[in-house]
Write an enzyme that holds these catalytic residues in place. Sequence first.
Site, short mmCIF file in Angstrom:
data_model
loop_
_atom_site.label_atom_id
_atom_site.label_comp_id
_atom_site.label_asym_id
_atom_site.label_seq_id
_atom_site.Cartn_x
_atom_site.Cartn_y
_atom_site.Cartn_z
CG PHE A 1 14.62 157.93 14.95
CD1 PHE A 1 15.31 158.76 14.07
CD2 PHE A 1 15.35 157.21 15.89
CE1 PHE A 1 16.69 158.87 14.13
CE2 PHE A 1 16.73 157.31 15.96
CZ PHE A 1 17.41 158.14 15.08
CG ASP A 2 6.81 159.53 12.95
OD1 ASP A 2 6.13 158.72 13.59
OD2 ASP A 2 6.44 160.01 11.87
N GLY A 3 8.14 156.85 12.86
CA GLY A 3 8.32 155.71 11.97
C GLY A 3 8.07 156.03 10.51
#
Length: 300
Positions: free
Chosen positions: A161-163
């Site tokens: 996941f990106d943040g």
Amino acid sequence: MVNLAPEKLVIAISSRALFDLDAEHLVFEKQGLEAYASYQIEHEDKPLERGQAFTLAKKLLALNETLEAPLGVEIVLLSRNSADTGLRIFNSIEHYNLPITRAAFCGGESPWRYIQAFGCHLFLSSEPDDVRKALENNVAAATLVSKPVTESDDAVIRFAFDGDAVLFSDEAEKVYKAEGLEAFTKSEREQRNQPLTGGPFKSFLSALHLLQKSLPEESPLIRTALVTARSAPAHERVIRTLRAWDVRLDESIFLGGLPKVEFLKAYDADVFFDDQETHCHLAADHVATGHVPHGVANEP
């Protein structure tokens, strides 16, 4: 959200994400609905090729062999096909021995409106408009923009996941876009003890975390990773946010602006979610990639 099976992780996948329907869609675009319907009926005994989400779906469903009822994973098929033209899709599901029993065939209409009724935690589709509608209704959703992924013998499912604007809100990214890196770093340092607001994938991450905790510790079949362009000192607020949510990530990779694709390959991600199209297209040749059209990076 009405969840019919709160003990399960429920994921909705569109028919064009589960199977490769590009050739069939071309018939629809060039020759119209009647020709498309005839084509599907004529070929309904010919299994469709695997699509972008096929390998992920198969690996997720395999978790049910380890989990004890009522825990488990359920895949719901959502399709713009009619039940008539959709028979080929169910025949393909049977051909690949996928235990998928719930579906909505919407006869040309968008299927996103059934996501909440099925109690889904995540929606994967190849239709950006459907994904945006799902996000607007507070369901984690992504547009798959990659190629079909080769099947893996590894039973472990690795989520990346990106943040900002995915797991977290885009509040910090707005500062970066408007005022630059120095202002962003200053703001994050000042607010390091203030947890970030949840983004569109927070609830999915929480559901995934609960499923992780129910799996045997000696054989962790789900792994999660944060792969973010952030670097120190902006890392601290992220760590404290996850701690406040009581959610554990197996790996956190703070890249300080480095390209993500080599790290995704090293992590051997099964699927990667990011809000920025540039990052998604770079990763798309190597890993199943979902674009999350949310936040300031996706505003007109």
